[in-house]
Structures are given as C-alpha cells and as structure tokens.
Design an enzyme around this catalytic site. Structure first.
Site, PDB file in Angstrom:
ATOM      1  N   GLU A 227       0.883  -1.181   0.000  1.00  0.00           N
ATOM      2  CA  GLU A 227       0.000   0.000   0.000  1.00  0.00           C
ATOM      3  C   GLU A 227       0.909   1.215   0.000  1.00  0.00           C
ATOM      4  O   GLU A 227       1.481   1.570   1.032  1.00  0.00           O
ATOM      5  CB  GLU A 227      -0.900  -0.015   1.248  1.00  0.00           C
ATOM      6  CG  GLU A 227      -1.888  -1.170   1.295  1.00  0.00           C
ATOM      7  CD  GLU A 227      -3.075  -0.998   0.349  1.00  0.00           C
ATOM      8  OE1 GLU A 227      -3.188   0.050  -0.312  1.00  0.00           O
ATOM      9  OE2 GLU A 227      -3.888  -1.929   0.259  1.00  0.00           O
TER      10      GLU A 227
ATOM     11  N   CYS B  39      -2.042   9.359   2.585  1.00  0.00           N
ATOM     12  CA  CYS B  39      -1.605   8.738   1.326  1.00  0.00           C
ATOM     13  C   CYS B  39      -2.497   9.127   0.159  1.00  0.00           C
ATOM     14  O   CYS B  39      -2.025   9.254  -0.961  1.00  0.00           O
ATOM     15  CB  CYS B  39      -1.557   7.229   1.476  1.00  0.00           C
ATOM     16  SG  CYS B  39      -3.125   6.520   1.998  1.00  0.00           S
TER      17      CYS B  39
HETATM   18  P1  NAD Z   1       8.259   4.687   4.899  1.00  0.00           P
HETATM   19  O1  NAD Z   1       8.241   3.876   3.661  1.00  0.00           O
HETATM   20  O2  NAD Z   1       9.398   5.579   5.149  1.00  0.00           O
HETATM   21  O3  NAD Z   1       8.152   3.742   6.192  1.00  0.00           O
HETATM   22  C1  NAD Z   1       7.169   2.751   6.329  1.00  0.00           C
HETATM   23  C2  NAD Z   1       7.675   1.651   7.236  1.00  0.00           C
HETATM   24  O4  NAD Z   1       8.815   1.061   6.636  1.00  0.00           O
HETATM   25  C3  NAD Z   1       8.098   2.110   8.634  1.00  0.00           C
HETATM   26  O5  NAD Z   1       7.650   1.177   9.576  1.00  0.00           O
HETATM   27  C4  NAD Z   1       9.613   2.137   8.555  1.00  0.00           C
HETATM   28  O6  NAD Z   1      10.234   1.823   9.776  1.00  0.00           O
HETATM   29  C5  NAD Z   1       9.918   1.050   7.539  1.00  0.00           C
HETATM   30  N1  NAD Z   1      11.136   1.338   6.782  1.00  0.00           N
HETATM   31  C6  NAD Z   1      11.640   2.568   6.449  1.00  0.00           C
HETATM   32  N2  NAD Z   1      12.768   2.439   5.742  1.00  0.00           N
HETATM   33  C7  NAD Z   1      12.994   1.105   5.617  1.00  0.00           C
HETATM   34  C8  NAD Z   1      14.031   0.342   4.991  1.00  0.00           C
HETATM   35  N3  NAD Z   1      15.038   0.928   4.361  1.00  0.00           N
HETATM   36  N4  NAD Z   1      13.956  -1.005   5.059  1.00  0.00           N
HETATM   37  C9  NAD Z   1      12.926  -1.611   5.696  1.00  0.00           C
HETATM   38  N5  NAD Z   1      11.941  -0.934   6.319  1.00  0.00           N
HETATM   39  C10 NAD Z   1      11.961   0.404   6.281  1.00  0.00           C
HETATM   40  O7  NAD Z   1       6.871   5.476   4.884  1.00  0.00           O
HETATM   41  P2  NAD Z   1       6.350   6.558   5.916  1.00  0.00           P
HETATM   42  O8  NAD Z   1       7.164   7.798   5.766  1.00  0.00           O
HETATM   43  O9  NAD Z   1       6.197   5.945   7.262  1.00  0.00           O
HETATM   44  O10 NAD Z   1       4.870   6.809   5.341  1.00  0.00           O
HETATM   45  C11 NAD Z   1       4.607   7.701   4.315  1.00  0.00           C
HETATM   46  C12 NAD Z   1       4.423   7.007   2.990  1.00  0.00           C
HETATM   47  O11 NAD Z   1       3.482   5.960   3.117  1.00  0.00           O
HETATM   48  C13 NAD Z   1       3.867   7.935   1.924  1.00  0.00           C
HETATM   49  O12 NAD Z   1       4.464   7.658   0.689  1.00  0.00           O
HETATM   50  C14 NAD Z   1       2.388   7.552   1.888  1.00  0.00           C
HETATM   51  O13 NAD Z   1       1.722   7.878   0.695  1.00  0.00           O
HETATM   52  C15 NAD Z   1       2.449   6.088   2.130  1.00  0.00           C
HETATM   53  N6  NAD Z   1       1.203   5.596   2.679  1.00  0.00           N
HETATM   54  C16 NAD Z   1       0.416   4.765   1.932  1.00  0.00           C
HETATM   55  C17 NAD Z   1      -0.811   4.334   2.417  1.00  0.00           C
HETATM   56  C18 NAD Z   1      -1.708   3.429   1.619  1.00  0.00           C
HETATM   57  O14 NAD Z   1      -2.651   2.875   2.196  1.00  0.00           O
HETATM   58  N7  NAD Z   1      -1.497   3.238   0.336  1.00  0.00           N
HETATM   59  C19 NAD Z   1      -1.221   4.730   3.678  1.00  0.00           C
HETATM   60  C20 NAD Z   1      -0.388   5.571   4.415  1.00  0.00           C
HETATM   61  C21 NAD Z   1       0.824   5.978   3.907  1.00  0.00           C
END
Ligand code: NAD
Length: 475
Positions: free
Chosen positions: A217, A251
C-alpha cells in the site's frame, strides 16, 4: 523498552514460535476468530482516550481527527468483518464445465500462516490495525512493525496487542530500519507493507528471496480535476478537508489540482474563503487553529518548506498561506499558483498542506498532464457533467477514484482499497483485504469412475485427434 526486540536472534525466535503456533491457529473456527475480533474491538474502545493522547504527542493531531480517522475506520473494519466472516470462510462452489461433468469444485480459503505487517507513521494506529483485522479473520499469526517516527502510538499499540494475544500469535516489534530489515530477512508467508514507494521496492526485493507474497500500500501524487461545471464552493470545502486533515500527511490526500482555466479565479476565491472558515474563523491566524495537526518531525517540516521555497524560486506565486514555524512544526495551508512540472512540488508526493493549482483548457489536456506522472493511488473529479466524469474515468487510471468528494472512498468497507504499479500492489479492506491474507485453494473432487477426459488418454490415436478437434470447435 520491554516490547523492543532489537536483535536478529530475538526476531528469529519470535518468528519460529509463530511458525509453530500457526499450525494450531489454522484450525480455529469462525467463532474463535470472531471472539478475537470482538476482544480487539473492546480493547480499542478502552484505549481510545490514550490513543488520542499518544497521537497528539506524536504530531499534534486534533482529538476529533484521531477518532474520525483512526478509531472509526478500525471499528468499522472489525464490525464489517465480524458480520461477514461466516460467509467469507465458507468454501465457494464452482459449477463444472462440460468436460468436467461428474466433478464438484470448490474454492477453500486457508490462512497463509505467519504474516508481517509493516506500518507507516501517518495513520500509525489504523494502518497497523486494519490489516491485523484481515490477518485475524483469515486465521494467521502476525508480527506488526509500527513506525519509529510515532513512538507514543507505537508503544500504545504494543501494550494493546499484549492484552489481545500471546506473542506466539500476534506480536508488536518496535524499532526502525534495522528491525524492519531483520524481519524482512525471514521467510514470512505474507508481507503487508504500507509506506513509500521507495521502501516498497526494498520490501518487494526482500520478499522475492523467499517468494513471499506481498501487499504493498504505497503513495504518490493523487490529482484533482475540477471542470467548469463543478460546484466551486462545495468543491473547495471538500477538497480542503481532504488536503488538510492530518496536516496533509495522508496517502490519498489530493496532491495537486488541475482546474479548468475558465473557473480558476472563482475557484481560488472559493478556496481562500473556505480556508478562513475552516482554520481562521476568529481572524487570529491559522497557527491558532486547534483543527490542524502538525508535521511529524523536523526533517519532514524542512522537506515541505523546501518544496514551497523551490517552487517560489522557480516562479510560483503563493496565493494563500506560506507561514511556517519550525519550533512547533506548523505549516500554514499554502496554495501555489503559476506552477510548472520543473518544480519539485510537481515531482514528489507532497505529504503536507501545500496545494499546487494548475490549469487546463480541454479535458484531454488534464488527462495528458496526469499521464506524465506515475499511476496515482487516488484520483478526484469534481464535475456536474456525467459525460465529463465518465470520460475522465475511462481515459485515466488510478488505484481508486472519488467523484464530487474527497477521501471517502476509503471509508467503504466493500470497496477494495489499493494502488496500481507505483502506488501499490494488492488490495486492503473488507473481503478484498481478507483474501490478501488467504491462500485460495482450488479443490476439484471427482465423483465418478468414467469421465470424458479418459477419451483423451494414450495411446493417441486418430480418435483422440478427432475428439480434440471437436472440443476446440465446440467448447
Ligand atoms: P516509509 O516507507 O518511510 O516507512 C514505512 C515503514 O517502513 C516504517 O515502519 C519504517 O520503519 C519502515 N522502513 C523505512 N525504511 C525502511 C528500509 N530501508 N527497510 C525496511 N523498512 C523500512 O513510509 P512513511 O514515511 O512511514 O509513510 C509515508 C508514505 O506511506 C507515503 O508515501 C504515503 O503515501 C504512504 N502511505 C500509503 C498508504 C496506503 O494505504 N497506500 C497509507 C499511508 C501511507
């Protein structure tokens, strides 16, 4: 912290425990799973006030928004699942085809096993809980890795889950990238990831090592198309709510606007009027508003500020807002005009209360503009012309679309929610979300000894060739 499992060995041990427990869990009945979901519902309602407090500490989110966008969607998902679970779990009959007469076929749903849920910070509760509801309904074990950027909510989540189940069934593992990486090394049966497209690619690469299935997602730039027939005041109101709830850190937030040139000015006026109604009713400045959340951390504050600065440097005009306060991580809702695609604000997902407004002459120009960017998670259309609405839907693509409203398509539990390519893979919510956590097992049972298929067995004589030809012509 007691719940923090930060060593790879501990994560591996937890995984092995769940792997064993998954065998027991797959035998649970519909009633067992409903009981677990009811317990979860009760705990969420019990924890509601603490949750409001935790999210406020994490990024100043107003209580009403927390209840509306964190508690309500999760409770809705649980109740919808409880209501439908019996029918979802029932094997689905499939009618036989002509050559397969004498057989019965069914699709059984079975749990995938041990699942990993990685959640982001922006809706730190519901984006961990909603997939958990699907995981429980399908009979899986689950490890939840919440975001390290919202530590108060993550700690609360861990506490709640401890009351819900033992760690061999459901566990929360707190931590950042290193913990996430250790988890991603394990051969999970399914990974449900919510976050950015960049990290989504890392997750998919890690999953590929074990051929683990994934639900991704993700996010992206969700466009809004407003045509000249739209009710502009109503549009401005709905659009601003969608943009500014959670301080734009959503998102499916409307990312940028494409408004038909002939109505640009009245639309901007409607927008300004609505901004004051929502966030500046006493004329004391938007920073005094108790209805706006804050940006999650300084890094994101500076990133969003940078988008405004870059746009202004390249010729954009701030039509409304622009004020910032780094110490409170406040960014005033900001409307930008004279925007072009060279600006970073038109390349990266904004994830903040900055709204670029661009114009178009013909619907095809708007569609061409949307096509320049990766396929979005959501697309919004504001129009009173059904012909225009149909045309825009037919000639574009998006994970989901909301017409004459904003965000609320996510609230319908029977509408599958998800993205396409860069904005995601797979679906969440309701039956679609439940299926992501299931293996759909096709079972065909032969009921008779002699079947027409035997006519195709060796030796492959002319009779077999003739029969095959007949089948190709008639089936
Ligand atoms: P992110 O991708 O930075 O982090 C998400 C998760 O991944 C966190 O738990 C983080 O600890 C982990 N993570 C971060 N870097 C990682 C790595 N290198 N390796 C493994 N795990 C890692 O996202 P965010 O900043 O927490 O959230 C914002 C993003 O999420 C935006 O792009 C938003 O659009 C998207 N989002 C999508 C939805 C949806 O339902 N489609 C909902 C909410 C947010």
């Amino acid at each position: 912290m007691e719940t923090l499992i930060d060593s790879t060995i501990e994560v591996q041990q937890l995984f092995s425990q769940q792997k064993n427990y998954a065998k027991k869990l797959r035998k649970t009945t519909t009633q067992d799973r409903i009981a677990k979901l009811k317990k979860l519902e009760k705990l969420i309602l019990q924890y509601q006030n603490q949750l409001v407090e935790a999210i406020y500490k994490d990024f100043g989110k107003p209580a009403a928004e927390t209840v509306a966008t964190e508690v309500l969607p999760t409770i809705t998902e649980i109740r919808h699942t409880i209501k439908n679970l019996k029918s979802w779990l029932k094997p689905k009959n499939v009618s036989p085809t002509l050559p397969l007469l004498g057989t019965t076929s069914k699709v059984y749903v079975e749990p995938k096993g041990v699942t990993l849920i990685i959640a982001p910070w922006n809706y730190p509760f519901q984006l961990a809980m909603n997939p958990l509801v699907s995981a429980i309904a399908a009979g899986n074990c689950a490890i939840i890795k919440p975001s390290e950027l919202t530590p108060h909510t993550s700690a609360l989540l861990a506490q709640l889950v401890k009351e819900l189940a033992t760690a061999e069934e459901i566990a929360v593992v707190e931590g950042g990238v290193e913990v996430s990486t250790a988890l991603l090394d394990l051969p999970f049966d399914h990974i449900f990831f919510t976050g950015s497209p960049a990290v989504g690619k890392i997750v998919m690469r890690a999953a590929a090592k074990h051929l683990t299935s994934v639900t991704l997602e993700l996010g992206g730039k969700s466009p809004v198309v407003i045509d000249e027939t739209a009710d502009l005041q109503d549009t401005a109101q709905k659009l601003l709510w969608g943009k500014c709830v959670n301080a734009g850190q959503t998102c499916i937030a409307p990312d940028y606007v494409l408004v038909q040139e002939s109505v640009k000015q009245p639309f901007l006026e409607a927008l300004k009027k609505q901004l004051d109604i929502f966030y500046n009713p006493q004329q004391q400045g938007t920073e005094q508003s108790a209805s706006l959340a804050r940006i999650v951390n300084t890094k994101h504050f500076q990133r969003i500020g940078g988008l405004i600065d870059d746009a202004v440097q390249r010729g954009a005009t701030v039509a409304y807002g622009g004020k910032r306060n780094e110490s409170s991580r406040f960014i005033e809702p900001t409307v930008l005009t004279d925007v072009n695609y060279d600006m970073t604000v038109m390349q990266d997902e904004i994830f903040g209360t900055v709204l670029p407004v661009l114009t178009y002459k013909k619907l095809d120009d708007a569609l061409a503009a949307i096509d320049q960017l990766p396929k979005p998670l959501a697309m919004y259309i504001f129009s009173q012309s059904q012909k225009n609405i149909d045309y825009l839907i037919k000639h574009s693509t998006a994970g989901g679309t909301c017409v004459n409203d904003c965000l609320i398509h996510i609230a319908h539990p029977d509408l599958p929610f998800g993205g396409v390519n860069n904005s995601g893979i797979g679906r969440s919510h309701g039956y679609a979300g439940f299926l992501e956590f299931c293996n759909q097992r096709a079972v065909l049972q032969q009921r008779v000894g002699w079947t027409s298929i035997k006519l195709l067995y060796p030796p492959y004589t002319n009779k077999v060739d003739k029969l095959l030809k007949l089948m190709l012509d008639w089936l």
